[in-house]
Design an enzyme around this catalytic site. Structure first.
Site, PDB file in Angstrom:
ATOM      1  N   GLY A   1     -13.076  -3.876   0.210  1.00  0.00           N
ATOM      2  CA  GLY A   1     -14.463  -3.423   0.297  1.00  0.00           C
ATOM      3  C   GLY A   1     -14.837  -2.432  -0.792  1.00  0.00           C
TER       4      GLY A   1
ATOM      5  N   ARG B   1       0.821  -1.214   0.000  1.00  0.00           N
ATOM      6  CA  ARG B   1       0.000   0.000   0.000  1.00  0.00           C
ATOM      7  C   ARG B   1       0.857   1.267   0.000  1.00  0.00           C
ATOM      8  NH1 ARG B   1      -4.568  -2.583   4.075  1.00  0.00           N
ATOM      9  NH2 ARG B   1      -5.875  -3.365   2.383  1.00  0.00           N
TER      10      ARG B   1
ATOM     11  N   LYS C   1     -19.275 -17.603  -0.746  1.00  0.00           N
ATOM     12  CA  LYS C   1     -20.723 -17.535  -0.555  1.00  0.00           C
ATOM     13  C   LYS C   1     -21.439 -16.601  -1.511  1.00  0.00           C
ATOM     14  CE  LYS C   1     -20.948 -18.639   4.334  1.00  0.00           C
ATOM     15  NZ  LYS C   1     -21.252 -18.079   5.660  1.00  0.00           N
TER      16      LYS C   1
ATOM     17  N   GLY D   1      -9.375  -9.489  -1.688  1.00  0.00           N
ATOM     18  CA  GLY D   1      -8.231  -9.970  -0.915  1.00  0.00           C
ATOM     19  C   GLY D   1      -7.765 -11.353  -1.354  1.00  0.00           C
TER      20      GLY D   1
HETATM   21  P1  ADP Z   1     -12.290 -12.340  -2.238  1.00  0.00           P
HETATM   22  O1  ADP Z   1     -11.574 -12.128  -0.918  1.00  0.00           O
HETATM   23  O2  ADP Z   1     -11.337 -12.315  -3.394  1.00  0.00           O
HETATM   24  O3  ADP Z   1     -13.446 -11.396  -2.417  1.00  0.00           O
HETATM   25  P2  ADP Z   1     -13.920 -14.465  -1.176  1.00  0.00           P
HETATM   26  O4  ADP Z   1     -13.519 -14.069   0.212  1.00  0.00           O
HETATM   27  O5  ADP Z   1     -15.303 -14.236  -1.591  1.00  0.00           O
HETATM   28  O6  ADP Z   1     -12.901 -13.845  -2.234  1.00  0.00           O
HETATM   29  O7  ADP Z   1     -13.717 -16.033  -1.349  1.00  0.00           O
HETATM   30  C1  ADP Z   1     -12.495 -16.705  -1.153  1.00  0.00           C
HETATM   31  C2  ADP Z   1     -12.685 -18.019  -0.427  1.00  0.00           C
HETATM   32  O8  ADP Z   1     -13.610 -18.882  -1.094  1.00  0.00           O
HETATM   33  C3  ADP Z   1     -11.387 -18.769  -0.379  1.00  0.00           C
HETATM   34  O9  ADP Z   1     -10.989 -18.877   0.989  1.00  0.00           O
HETATM   35  C4  ADP Z   1     -11.711 -20.137  -0.970  1.00  0.00           C
HETATM   36  O10 ADP Z   1     -11.104 -21.221  -0.283  1.00  0.00           O
HETATM   37  C5  ADP Z   1     -13.206 -20.206  -0.825  1.00  0.00           C
HETATM   38  N1  ADP Z   1     -13.797 -21.163  -1.779  1.00  0.00           N
HETATM   39  C6  ADP Z   1     -13.747 -21.122  -3.107  1.00  0.00           C
HETATM   40  N2  ADP Z   1     -14.349 -22.199  -3.645  1.00  0.00           N
HETATM   41  C7  ADP Z   1     -14.793 -22.956  -2.627  1.00  0.00           C
HETATM   42  C8  ADP Z   1     -15.501 -24.194  -2.542  1.00  0.00           C
HETATM   43  N3  ADP Z   1     -15.871 -24.884  -3.635  1.00  0.00           N
HETATM   44  N4  ADP Z   1     -15.796 -24.669  -1.314  1.00  0.00           N
HETATM   45  C9  ADP Z   1     -15.405 -23.982  -0.212  1.00  0.00           C
HETATM   46  N5  ADP Z   1     -14.750 -22.809  -0.220  1.00  0.00           N
HETATM   47  C10 ADP Z   1     -14.438 -22.300  -1.421  1.00  0.00           C
END
Ligand code: ADP
Ligand code: MG
Length: 399
Positions: A380, A38, A199, A357
């Protein structure tokens, strides 16, 4: 978005005091900064102002001290890291406003740089108190916002100051806004979006916004399970938000109406236990997942087809990994598609913008980040932008 003013519009800043909002919310371990990304992002802005003879006062928040001083969240702890990146001496001021800052300005020479204390030590920051902003503005001649990552908050040092001083986007903010504009504001078509992660519930607004914006919506990660379940697929023990089935139907219907093609995996990597290289791991069709199995990654055939989709596109925006990429080999789909996107970007046929992230971690892990057109490190704020929301700190800079 409309145009915004940049450092090119600031005129002669020699001898002027530039209040520069940056992101110094650095990850720490045992009192040491573990990642200075950063700081490096804002170094061009800080050094440009310094070179042009401004007196630079850095404003930033650090942690969540909730409106009071906290010795463990003082910005004095990041001084060394900032000096290392800038290659210049930086002064620390334990206030953000008032006589101590005024005296500091008096002794700073043109081109000198100082960091003011954690803005969140004062309740006026998060409350966007106009009196607090006025007290800060009293010591400045211009305001430069270089912290896109904080722009989704209407705080005194992200929004309030813009009403009191001539305000400009810093170079990092400018690059971010230009990249985001190219990716979703006014993109070259066809446009693809990859939305993955754990999710559906955390990215509902993103999905709803994207179906109207993109030609191809590629859904992966845990959220794909929820969509598959909504379509009547038995996803076994997979991470799945069954109660969101009606919402998924709505999103699929909206996509249909908007002419957006939704891509869900048709083969998947499953296992009975969540561990590295589990013996129970296998690749199967989505209709063959057993009751005691969970889907942990998109399958190789689907990934190949997704790569072909990207080859037909001119623009890509990516948030969320396709699988549980932290655990081998459930990183395979994310790594493969990231490499395809990186190669297409490198040869100039694709504008690729990614953020989030875990997404940035996954793209780094794939060795693909450097060839993406733009990687946003804002968590965010990037997601809110993907939701099509107006970010107050950005809106305030519009000319
Ligand atoms: P970002 O931080 O890039 O916005 P998210 O926090 O939404 O991404 O999602 C990342 C998480 O989703 C990771 O920790 C990954 O392990 C989990 N993930 C991805 N696919 C699956 C899956 N099929 N089952 C369980 N967890 C998953
Ligand atoms: Mg995450």
């Amino acid at each position: 978005m409309a145009g915004f003013k940049t450092l090119d519009d600031a005129g002669d800043v020699t001898g002027k005091v530039a209040l520069v909002r940056v992101d110094l919310n650095l990850p720490m371990d045992g009192g040491r900064v573990t990642d200075d990304t950063r700081v490096r992002a804002s170094a061009p802005t800080i050094l440009e102002l310094s070179r042009k003879g401004a007196k630079v006062l850095l404003l930033a928040h650090f942690g969540r001290p909730k409106g009071q001083r906290s010795s463990t969240q003082s910005l004095s702890m990041v001084i060394d890291a900032v000096q290392d990146v800038l290659g210049k001496e930086v002064m620390f001021v334990p206030e953000v406003a008032g006589p101590v800052v005024e005296q500091t300005v008096g002794i700073l020479r043109n081109g000198d740089i100082a960091i003011l204390e954690n803005t969140r030590f004062w309740p006026g920051e998060e409350a966007n108190d106009p009196e607090f902003a006025k007290a800060i503005a009293a010591n400045g001649d211009l305001f430069v916002n270089d912290a896109f990552s904080a722009a989704h908050r209407a705080h005194a040092t992200t929004e309030g100051l813009t009403h009191l001083l001539p305000s400009y986007a810093g170079r990092s903010m400018q690059a971010e806004l230009e990249a985001l504009e190219k990716a979703l504001g006014n993109p070259e078509k066809p446009v693809a979006a990859v939305v993955g992660g754990a999710k559906v519930s955390s990215k509902l607004a993103v999905l709803k916004h994207l179906v109207d914006k993109v030609d191809h919506l590629i859904i992966g990660g845990g959220m794909a399970n929820t969509f598959l379940a909504a379509r009547g697929v038995d996803v076994g023990k997979s991470l799945c938000e069954h109660e969101l089935a009606p919402t998924c139907e709505e999103i699929l219907d909206a996509a249909d109406a908007a002419g957006c093609t939704v891509h869900l995996p048709y083969d998947v990597v499953v296992a009975k236990e969540f561990a590295a290289n589990p013996p129970s791991m296998r690749i199967c069709n989505v209709h063959e997942v057993a009751a005691d199995e969970m889907i942990l990654d998109v399958g190789p055939q689907a990934v190949e087809a997704l790569g072909d989709v990207l080859k037909t596109c001119r623009t890509l925006v990516w948030n969320g990994p396709l699988g549980a990429f932290e655990t081998s080999p459930f990183d395979a789909a994310t790594v493969a598609l990231a490499k395809t996107a990186a190669a297409l970007s490198k040869e100039g046929s694709l504008v690729s913008v990614a953020g989030g992230g875990d997404t940035v971690a996954a793209l780094n892990h794939a060795g693909a980040a450097a060839d993406f057109t733009y990687i946003s490190t804002a968590g965010g704020a990037f997601l809110e932008w993907m939701e099509g929301r107006v970010l107050p700190g950005v809106a305030a800079l519009e000319a």
